[in-house]
Design a protein around this motif. Structure first.
Motif, PDB file in Angstrom:
ATOM      1  N   TYR A   1      22.441  89.184  32.638  1.00 38.85           N
ATOM      2  CA  TYR A   1      22.738  88.205  32.125  1.00 38.85           C
ATOM      3  C   TYR A   1      23.710  87.582  32.965  1.00 38.85           C
ATOM      4  O   TYR A   1      24.790  88.393  32.359  1.00 38.85           O
ATOM      5  N   ARG A   2      23.237  86.225  33.675  1.00 39.20           N
ATOM      6  CA  ARG A   2      25.277  85.998  34.325  1.00 39.20           C
ATOM      7  C   ARG A   2      25.248  84.425  33.367  1.00 39.20           C
ATOM      8  O   ARG A   2      24.389  83.446  33.143  1.00 39.20           O
ATOM      9  N   HIS A   3      26.444  84.969  33.130  1.00 48.98           N
ATOM     10  CA  HIS A   3      26.520  84.243  32.567  1.00 48.98           C
ATOM     11  C   HIS A   3      27.997  82.781  33.008  1.00 48.98           C
ATOM     12  O   HIS A   3      27.807  83.300  34.089  1.00 48.98           O
ATOM     13  N   ALA A   4      27.993  81.479  32.372  1.00 45.91           N
ATOM     14  CA  ALA A   4      28.579  80.363  33.156  1.00 45.91           C
ATOM     15  C   ALA A   4      29.587  80.565  33.525  1.00 45.91           C
ATOM     16  O   ALA A   4      29.648  79.710  34.892  1.00 45.91           O
ATOM     17  N   ASP A   5      30.148  81.677  33.410  1.00 47.88           N
ATOM     18  CA  ASP A   5      31.719  81.867  33.723  1.00 47.88           C
ATOM     19  C   ASP A   5      31.701  82.657  35.314  1.00 47.88           C
ATOM     20  O   ASP A   5      32.263  83.300  36.318  1.00 47.88           O
ATOM     21  N   GLY A   6      30.152  83.064  35.284  1.00 47.36           N
ATOM     22  CA  GLY A   6      30.211  83.588  36.925  1.00 47.36           C
ATOM     23  C   GLY A   6      29.607  85.509  36.393  1.00 47.36           C
ATOM     24  O   GLY A   6      28.893  86.267  37.637  1.00 47.36           O
ATOM     25  N   ASN A   7      30.350  85.588  35.454  1.00 48.10           N
ATOM     26  CA  ASN A   7      29.917  87.168  35.362  1.00 48.10           C
ATOM     27  C   ASN A   7      28.638  87.951  35.188  1.00 48.10           C
ATOM     28  O   ASN A   7      27.900  86.677  34.344  1.00 48.10           O
ATOM     29  N   THR A   8      28.340  89.122  35.037  1.00 47.04           N
ATOM     30  CA  THR A   8      27.023  89.215  34.994  1.00 47.04           C
ATOM     31  C   THR A   8      27.112  90.311  34.835  1.00 47.04           C
ATOM     32  O   THR A   8      27.387  91.498  34.593  1.00 47.04           O
ATOM     33  N   VAL A   9      26.269  90.853  33.357  1.00 44.83           N
ATOM     34  CA  VAL A   9      26.876  91.608  31.777  1.00 44.83           C
ATOM     35  C   VAL A   9      25.552  92.564  31.159  1.00 44.83           C
ATOM     36  O   VAL A   9      23.961  91.284  31.750  1.00 44.83           O
ATOM     37  N   LEU A  10      25.112  93.551  31.532  1.00 50.85           N
ATOM     38  CA  LEU A  10      24.049  94.688  31.362  1.00 50.85           C
ATOM     39  C   LEU A  10      23.564  93.655  29.577  1.00 50.85           C
ATOM     40  O   LEU A  10      24.563  93.777  28.425  1.00 50.85           O
ATOM     41  N   GLY A  11      22.583  93.186  28.778  1.00 51.96           N
ATOM     42  CA  GLY A  11      21.673  92.865  27.540  1.00 51.96           C
ATOM     43  C   GLY A  11      21.473  93.998  27.239  1.00 51.96           C
ATOM     44  O   GLY A  11      20.806  94.422  25.893  1.00 51.96           O
ATOM     45  N   GLY A  12      20.715  95.153  27.609  1.00 49.94           N
ATOM     46  CA  GLY A  12      19.040  95.605  27.145  1.00 49.94           C
ATOM     47  C   GLY A  12      19.023  96.548  27.967  1.00 49.94           C
ATOM     48  O   GLY A  12      18.701  96.127  29.474  1.00 49.94           O
TER      49      GLY A  12
END
Length: 451
Positions: free
Chosen positions: A413-424
């Motif tokens: 998931y790409r967050h609004a701040d630009g970070n890309t995080v693994l959700g599952g």
């Protein structure tokens, strides 16, 4: 370890599948035997799939690299469309698409827009991973969120966490979202209802065919329909035009070129290597070279006499068509913008089909160019692993080990701040004799955990 009765008791009241029919070939193999479970058309397992810590670290870092790859593809497309470099790329990717859709994806608003969800299909191999697809309109978010919470509740440390899918989607779509499900995607309606309920207030579900674009102005709309299907969805053009004008936000954005598998082949094209090295950080370029299999676009244009197809070292696609079954460790697949481009339906595995069928598939792919693009990729065999599963035998569920091959589907998931995080991450484990990996009745579906 979870029991069958515990898993079935946790089955959500909203359901996960249509009651009137079982899932389509995207999840099920109609020729496989019934699992015998009360609710589930896949094999249940007492435990999540264990992955070695180096693989876990690679998965956690891959989302950022793939986001930068998508950004590079988007930038290259727009430079090509403007005639600044390689003008043939945009021309090729736009062929066969309606003019209004091309105009929308070239709009200033959508040029500045990136997908908020990245869901690669990763084959687990002896050497690590091989990317077979970047799914632009992924299903399975509800199932993955539910499975992650289920196994985490039994004490397992789940990749992404018990609520990673929920937290990730919320962060990528702050302020809520309205899911629009098309008839083509209606098998995903129950799990989407579940996912929206897990997300909470502000996340709702409706039918794409009856959507009112004007009433959705100022909102975020989750597009659960493919762009090839817009003719069957009357409001789709209004929705896309509104997104191009900034009146609403469509997620995934209606950018057809980013939904083409062709980019996986373009990444390996020799004449584009200097361009990719300009657009990508060196470490990202190197990592992508490791995990994207060699690939080619099927173009019927004849090669000069002294030229050859890179890596294949053959002069024409007809020579590829005449390779022996042992020689053609290759996969032919349609690039996108076609009903067969999802669910494994437009995929042909060279060494798993008779020579006449292989030749006919190549001839069809060449005849489709340029209105429909096809790519060919090097076949990477999946690593054989063993995982526990329950099979119903005369009403007595017993756990046993099944040898199988694994497809991993991490959700970034790409967050609004630009970070890309693994959700599952959803693991699909199929019997070892299967060449294609997709959901089926004799597959195990589980989340992942560190070994």
């Amino acid at each position: 370890m979870l029991t069958v009765s515990q898993i079935e008791a946790a089955y959500p009241p909203q359901g996960l599948f249509p009651r009137s029919a079982e899932r389509t070939e995207d999840l099920l193999d109609a020729d496989a035997p019934s699992t015998g479970y009360r609710h589930f058309p896949w094999l249940l397992s007492p435990a999540p799939l264990e992955l070695e810590k180096p693989l876990i670290r690679q998965l956690q870092g891959l989302g950022h690299i793939l986001a930068k790859f998508q950004d590079a593809c988007h930038e290259l497309y727009h430079r090509s469309a403007a005639g600044e470099t390689h003008p043939w790329i945009a021309k090729m990717l736009d062929a066969g698409k309606p003019d209004w859709l091309v105009a929308a994806q070239r709009s200033r608003r959508l040029r500045q827009t990136a997908p908020r969800i990245i869901r690669p299909d990763l084959m687990l191999t002896d050497g690590g991973f091989a990317i077979t697809e970047l799914d632009s309109v992924p299903g399975g978010q509800g199932i993955t969120a539910w499975l992650s919470a289920l196994y985490a509740g039994d004490g397992y440390s789940i990749l992404g966490g018990a609520t990673g899918m929920i937290d990730g989607f919320r962060a990528a779509h702050p302020g809520g979202a309205h899911f629009l499900i098309s008839e083509e995607s209606s098998d995903y309606l129950p799990e989407t209802n579940l996912f929206a309920a897990m997300l909470g207030d502000g996340y709702t579900v409706g039918r794409a065919e009856t959507a009112d674009a004007a009433a959705l102005q100022g909102k975020t709309v989750y597009r659960f329909f493919e762009l090839f299907d817009t003719d069957n969805i009357p409001p789709s053009r209004d929705l896309i035009d509104h997104a191009a004008q900034g009146r609403l936000s469509l997620s995934p954005p209606p950018i057809q070129h980013l939904e083409e598998k062709a980019w996986l082949a373009l990444f390996h094209m020799p004449g584009l290597q200097s361009t990719w090295k300009t657009l990508l950080r060196g470490s990202h370029y190197d990592r992508l070279r490791e995990i994207i299999p060699h690939g080619w676009l099927l173009d019927p244009a004849p090669l000069p006499e002294q030229a050859a197809l890179p890596w294949l070292n053959l002069h024409s696609w007809m020579e590829v068509a005449r390779l022996s079954q042992k020689e053609r460790r290759l996969v032919l697949k349609i690039s996108g913008f076609d009903p067969t481009s999802w669910g494994g339906r437009g995929v042909h595995i060279g060494h798993d089909m008779p020579s006449p069928e292989w030749q006919a598939a190549i001839e069809r792919a060449l005849a489709d160019y340029p209105e429909k693009l096809w790519i060919m990729q090097e076949f990477h065999p999946g690593r054989i692993i063993e995982h526990w599963h329950y099979r119903q035998d005369e009403g007595d569920p017993r756990a046993s080990l099944m040898p199988g091959r694994v497809r991993l589907c991490p959700y970034y998931y790409r967050h609004a701040d630009g970070n890309t995080v693994l959700g599952g991450c959803l693991a699909t484990i199929v019997p070892a004799d299967k060449k294609k990996i997709h959901g089926m009745r004799d597959a195990i579906l589980v989340p992942c955990t560190p070994a």
